[in-house]
Design a protein around this motif. Structure first.
Motif, mmCIF file in Angstrom:
data_model
loop_
_atom_site.group_PDB
_atom_site.id
_atom_site.type_symbol
_atom_site.label_atom_id
_atom_site.label_comp_id
_atom_site.label_asym_id
_atom_site.label_seq_id
_atom_site.Cartn_x
_atom_site.Cartn_y
_atom_site.Cartn_z
ATOM 1 N N ASN A 207 -9.941 -25.010 39.320
ATOM 2 C CA ASN A 207 -9.071 -25.765 38.425
ATOM 3 C C ASN A 207 -9.755 -25.891 37.073
ATOM 4 N N VAL A 208 -9.008 -25.687 36.021
ATOM 5 C CA VAL A 208 -9.501 -25.959 34.668
ATOM 6 C C VAL A 208 -9.207 -27.420 34.346
ATOM 7 N N VAL A 209 -10.216 -28.109 33.816
ATOM 8 C CA VAL A 209 -10.044 -29.498 33.374
ATOM 9 C C VAL A 209 -10.466 -29.576 31.909
ATOM 10 N N ILE A 210 -9.535 -29.960 31.040
ATOM 11 C CA ILE A 210 -9.811 -30.093 29.611
ATOM 12 C C ILE A 210 -9.990 -31.572 29.295
ATOM 13 N N LEU A 211 -11.150 -31.907 28.753
ATOM 14 C CA LEU A 211 -11.484 -33.297 28.443
ATOM 15 C C LEU A 211 -11.448 -33.506 26.935
ATOM 16 N N VAL B 119 -5.831 -37.241 26.266
ATOM 17 C CA VAL B 119 -5.495 -37.080 27.685
ATOM 18 C C VAL B 119 -6.414 -36.037 28.304
ATOM 19 N N LEU B 120 -6.586 -36.122 29.613
ATOM 20 C CA LEU B 120 -7.167 -35.025 30.369
ATOM 21 C C LEU B 120 -6.027 -34.081 30.736
ATOM 22 N N ILE B 121 -6.272 -32.784 30.626
ATOM 23 C CA ILE B 121 -5.295 -31.784 31.038
ATOM 24 C C ILE B 121 -5.900 -30.990 32.191
ATOM 25 N N VAL B 122 -5.209 -30.980 33.324
ATOM 26 C CA VAL B 122 -5.703 -30.318 34.529
ATOM 27 C C VAL B 122 -4.795 -29.142 34.854
ATOM 28 N N CYS B 123 -5.394 -27.953 34.945
ATOM 29 C CA CYS B 123 -4.642 -26.734 35.245
ATOM 30 C C CYS B 123 -5.110 -26.183 36.591
ATOM 31 N N PRO B 124 -4.390 -26.492 37.667
ATOM 32 C CA PRO B 124 -4.809 -26.009 38.986
ATOM 33 C C PRO B 124 -4.467 -24.543 39.201
ATOM 34 N N TYR C 177 -2.124 -29.682 48.510
ATOM 35 C CA TYR C 177 -3.309 -29.506 47.666
ATOM 36 C C TYR C 177 -3.154 -30.236 46.330
ATOM 37 N N VAL C 178 -2.081 -29.957 45.595
ATOM 38 C CA VAL C 178 -1.953 -30.519 44.250
ATOM 39 C C VAL C 178 -1.674 -32.014 44.290
ATOM 40 N N SER C 179 -0.716 -32.433 45.130
ATOM 41 C CA SER C 179 -0.264 -33.826 45.096
ATOM 42 C C SER C 179 -1.233 -34.794 45.750
ATOM 43 N N SER C 180 -2.099 -34.293 46.632
ATOM 44 C CA SER C 180 -3.005 -35.181 47.360
ATOM 45 C C SER C 180 -4.469 -34.834 47.123
ATOM 46 N N GLU C 181 -4.877 -33.645 47.527
ATOM 47 C CA GLU C 181 -6.299 -33.291 47.468
ATOM 48 C C GLU C 181 -6.811 -33.215 46.033
ATOM 49 N N LEU C 182 -6.082 -32.534 45.169
ATOM 50 C CA LEU C 182 -6.543 -32.377 43.795
ATOM 51 C C LEU C 182 -6.486 -33.696 43.030
ATOM 52 N N VAL C 183 -5.377 -34.403 43.121
ATOM 53 C CA VAL C 183 -5.253 -35.675 42.411
ATOM 54 C C VAL C 183 -6.369 -36.629 42.819
ATOM 55 N N SER C 184 -6.638 -36.697 44.104
ATOM 56 C CA SER C 184 -7.707 -37.567 44.596
ATOM 57 C C SER C 184 -9.067 -37.165 44.028
ATOM 58 N N GLN C 185 -9.333 -35.855 43.988
ATOM 59 C CA GLN C 185 -10.626 -35.390 43.487
ATOM 60 C C GLN C 185 -10.769 -35.610 41.987
ATOM 61 N N ILE C 186 -9.691 -35.406 41.239
ATOM 62 C CA ILE C 186 -9.733 -35.652 39.797
ATOM 63 C C ILE C 186 -10.048 -37.118 39.523
ATOM 64 N N ASP C 187 -9.404 -38.023 40.256
ATOM 65 C CA ASP C 187 -9.635 -39.452 40.044
ATOM 66 C C ASP C 187 -11.039 -39.876 40.464
ATOM 67 N N GLN C 188 -11.626 -39.156 41.412
ATOM 68 C CA GLN C 188 -12.998 -39.458 41.829
ATOM 69 C C GLN C 188 -14.028 -38.886 40.853
ATOM 70 N N THR C 189 -13.717 -37.749 40.279
ATOM 71 C CA THR C 189 -14.677 -37.045 39.428
ATOM 72 C C THR C 189 -14.673 -37.559 37.995
ATOM 73 N N TYR C 190 -13.494 -37.952 37.508
ATOM 74 C CA TYR C 190 -13.348 -38.370 36.111
ATOM 75 C C TYR C 190 -12.803 -39.798 36.041
ATOM 76 N N LYS C 191 -13.001 -40.391 34.885
ATOM 77 C CA LYS C 191 -12.483 -41.739 34.638
ATOM 78 C C LYS C 191 -11.025 -41.596 34.202
ATOM 79 N N THR C 192 -10.100 -41.929 35.089
ATOM 80 C CA THR C 192 -8.677 -41.722 34.829
ATOM 81 C C THR C 192 -7.884 -43.004 35.072
#
Length: 270
Positions: free
Chosen positions: A38-42, A84-89, A111-126
């Motif tokens: 996933n690309v994450v733009i901060l 904003v953070l932009i996440v490109c899965p 993956y997108v609605s549960s696993e990825l969202v959860s990981q993004i919120d754990q990894t970054y301040k959102t």
């Protein structure tokens, strides 16, 4: 003096364009038993001290997680501009963002609605609530964004679609959809239950904010028109735009600017 001012403004804009940080985050999908990129733009001032809203930006069929950042480099400057953070899965080349009932290796809804969202919120301040999350995408990703948001209004508060395949039923032989749902002739229920236009009943007109558009020369123009008409009939508020253009990156480069502006208003109101 005017020339110096123009040069200065161009220089400042150039600095802003490259100021955003771009991460490649690999997330383990338990549903599919594999790592997904996933690309994450901060934004330039992200330092982990303040919570930021997140926009999930989905690619189309045949694409991957790097499509947006490589083909529309300006999205990096939009992360700065809108804070904003932009996440490109990576949604698989032709996953259509379903949990496929016939292919266990394609579970991209989970993956997108549960696993990825959860990981993004754990990894970054959102801002870890629907008030701080939006999702949009192009073509297959436009279908995916509406599909996921309609079905998971507890995750996203706003959703968009650019040239989206919002009704898959007219295209039974295209883009590997039959590999994900089975053939239409033998698995009609799968197609009827997983096409966006048939999920409008999930909307109450209050929780999920919607924006979508399509070019008048696009092969998905008709299905987008019909979705707009169905939303009007159901009194579901939404922003819908038709403009010149086809199924091209030139169109989406222009379209994404309007979606991010819409999401910026949404985040501001919350």
């Amino acid at each position: 003096m005017k020339r110096l001012l123009v040069v200065f403004l161009i220089s400042v804009w150039s600095l802003n364009v490259i100021a955003a940080r771009v991460d490649t985050l690999q997330v383990q999908s338990e549903a599919m038993n594999k790592l997904v990129k996933n690309v994450v733009i901060l934004p330039d001032n992200y330092d982990g001290s303040n919570a930021f809203p997140v926009v999930y930006l989905l690619h189309g069929a045949g694409g991957n997680h790097a499509d947006w950042v490589t083909k529309v480099p300006a999205v990096k400057s939009y992360a700065d501009h809108y804070q904003v953070l932009i996440v490109c899965p990576d949604g698989g080349r032709t996953s259509w963002y379903f949990d496929s009932p016939v292919d266990p290796s394609m579970q991209y809804e989970t993956y997108v609605s549960s696993e990825l969202v959860s990981q993004i919120d754990q990894t970054y301040k959102t801002i870890a609530s629907p008030k701080g999350r939006a999702i949009t995408g192009l073509s297959m990703g436009g279908h995916g964004a509406f599909y996921l948001a309609f079905r998971h209004q507890d995750v996203w508060g706003a959703a968009g679609s650019m040239s989206g395949g919002v009704d898959i039923r007219p295209f039974p032989n295209n883009w590997d959809i039959a590999k994900r749902l089975g053939t239409y002739a033998e698995n009609k229920a799968n197609w009827e239950e997983n096409t966006v236009t048939n999920l409008v009943y999930l909307l109450d007109g209050r929780r999920l904010k919607l924006v979508f558009d399509c070019g008048v020369d696009d092969f998905f123009y008709g299905v987008n028109q019909r979705l707009h008409q169905k939303l009007v009939e159901r009194n579901i508020p939404h922003d819908y735009t038709e403009r010149p253009g086809g199924h091209t990156w030139e169109y989406w480069t222009n379209s994404v600017k309007y979606h991010l502006l819409y999401f910026n208003d949404f985040f501001g109101n919350n």
